[in-house]
Design an enzyme around this catalytic site. Sequence first.
Site, mmCIF file in Angstrom:
data_model
loop_
_atom_site.group_PDB
_atom_site.id
_atom_site.type_symbol
_atom_site.label_atom_id
_atom_site.label_comp_id
_atom_site.label_asym_id
_atom_site.label_seq_id
_atom_site.Cartn_x
_atom_site.Cartn_y
_atom_site.Cartn_z
ATOM 1 N N LYS A 175 3.120 1.314 -5.271
ATOM 2 C CA LYS A 175 3.995 0.844 -6.358
ATOM 3 C C LYS A 175 3.221 0.713 -7.666
ATOM 4 C CE LYS A 175 5.261 -2.838 -4.031
ATOM 5 N NZ LYS A 175 4.606 -2.487 -2.762
ATOM 6 N N THR A 176 2.072 0.021 -7.600
ATOM 7 C CA THR A 176 1.299 -0.219 -8.821
ATOM 8 C C THR A 176 0.745 1.086 -9.391
ATOM 9 O OG1 THR A 176 0.702 -2.409 -7.992
ATOM 10 C CG2 THR A 176 -0.628 -1.532 -9.782
ATOM 11 N N HIS B 226 2.946 -7.170 0.156
ATOM 12 C CA HIS B 226 2.485 -7.832 1.378
ATOM 13 C C HIS B 226 3.488 -8.910 1.795
ATOM 14 C CE1 HIS B 226 -0.077 -10.008 4.193
ATOM 15 N NE2 HIS B 226 -0.949 -9.007 4.131
ATOM 16 N N ASP C 216 0.809 -1.216 0.000
ATOM 17 C CA ASP C 216 0.000 0.000 0.000
ATOM 18 C C ASP C 216 0.846 1.272 0.000
ATOM 19 O OD1 ASP C 216 -2.556 1.066 -0.229
ATOM 20 O OD2 ASP C 216 -2.662 1.532 1.914
#
Length: 647
Positions: free
Chosen positions: A15-16, A63, A12
């Site tokens: 990055k994406t 994660h 969270d």
Amino acid sequence: MALILGTAGHIDHGKTSLVRALTGIDCDRLEEEKRRGITIELGFAWVPMPGGERLGIVDVPGHERFVKNMVAGAAGVDFVMLVIAADEGVMPQTREHLEICSLLGIRHGFVALTKVDMVDADWLELVQEDVRAFLQGTFLEGAPIFPVSSSTGQGIPALREHILACASSLPPRHGSDIFRLPVDRVFTLKGHGTVITGTVISGAVSEGDELCFMPGALPTRARSLQRHGSGVEMVRAGERCAVNVQGLEVTDIHRGNTLCRPDTLFPSRRWLVRLQCLESAPRPLRQRTEVHFHHATQECAARVVFFDRDRLAPGDSCLAELRFSTDMVGVFGDHCVLRAYSPLRTVAGGTIVSPLPPLLRRKDPDFQNKLDLLARLPQLAAPDYVTAHSGLDLTRAALNLSGSAGASHSQMQVLTGQSAAALQKQLVQLSSQGEAICWHKEGRMWIASLQFEALIRACLARATTLHAKNPLKPSLPSGALCAGWGDKLPQRLVARVLDAAQKQGLLVAEGDGLRLASHKVTLASDQEGLSRKLLEAHTSAGLTPPNLKDVLEELGVSSKEAAPVLRLLCEQKKLVRVRDGLYYSSEAVDEILEKVRLWFSDHEDLDVGGLKEILGLSRKYLIALLEFMDREKITVRVGDTRQYRGR
């Protein structure tokens, strides 16, 4: 030059979203990823570069449960973008991802400080100071930090410009040119069949190439290739690609398999690695501890075995053996990651010293020498050392460590991590210096001269032992001579050893076998007398041989004592064994055969009656002589008669 940029960072931290802002490509393709708002699987995007090239980007999950996917994505990455959210700063997976990148040999990168639109200027300045402090002592120490916002676009142009500048200035890849594509995705595409994706970490592949998946050597062919969504004829190292493979189902292939050319990679369940325990590891690595092992996209259970200690303390390094639960394929110099089972976290990393290691036993006299030589291999492969020595010392050491069977050119590539052309040049140079021998030119099989000489010595030692056991045998059968030292060696290599020993005048051909050049059949004084008396008894008997049992009783020797003497007399062609216990002098046999030849000059065939007419012997001798002539291919039996083969 084709390159790959990898992301790293805590869950969270954006990055994406940052990759989407840079490229316009959403890397979250799974429904679960979109629903939960987190990255689970690897994502892929690209940025156009000046000159028409495309820079590939691998987006990894943040994660902690998906660190194994992150490790798989980091394989083949050239430089990294460490993503840290400005509102949270450095977090646990920030640290672990950076450690993993370091263990995987990544040495270039920068920091993207995301979500700057959510903090004020003072907070942003504090976060940047914290990040710089965090990077102290890492490969990103002093790396530029780019404050950006994927939502507003702040800082995105400057970041994109820096990425392209980095890609243009990175040093070129060196080392192995073996084609390797570790599989990170397998799926079916309607109208095409099975497709795999991955990053080409070395070599190149062209459309139509014959390939296989390792481990397992599952054969296939590259039906077609795609790079960044476009069909291409060839893909090379540093490029992301999709390969439409022929003749295989999705269930035949798994993440962790490596696509390569046949006979270029070799499976093993043992590797020797230079192991580095992280300073942040919660406890030492203990002897024979079990770990999660990651190499490229493959993960398996492994057990750690130390040679010189019982544990590896945090911050320390040593040579260790890893024993796997499944076959693995790798190349000298590859990087790997070890994660503990409990707590589940990264604790160490390693560099492959030998993916096909020699068997190391403490009781062996050369154990320590082998261990010391293996420990030196990384030093011999260091860029500054190779520049000064052309990689020759590395090739020499790897060939010596390959043992008595030597290694093929392909195996030597795996053992040294060098290009095929550089390796061939070094092997030829070692051969010209008398340090290497190509014992099979078509198969490109090599052996160190020291190992080859050791095989010759083992052969001579075997011959010495056999001669001592059978001093009256003038020569040794090749099978008996090669037993022991040659059992597990290729027959062509064994033949080469025997040939070399003969050319050096150490072995001599004798009859149907070989003997030591120094070996001479000599009878002991008592055996010499026995030999003379046995020969006299048979010579004086003429065409009616004596009863051997009676002769031995008269001489006072047993059949066991007489057996080697009789065997030697036969090998010297002084006596002829017609059957067990029945011997003729050579002169008597010559006389018999001459009488038989004269018989056949006037007759078509010969039977027992005819032979009795010629020789005047009793039936027990006649039958034995007829069978003897059949065995010697002088006559051939037709019904109850014999015909002359000479006719």
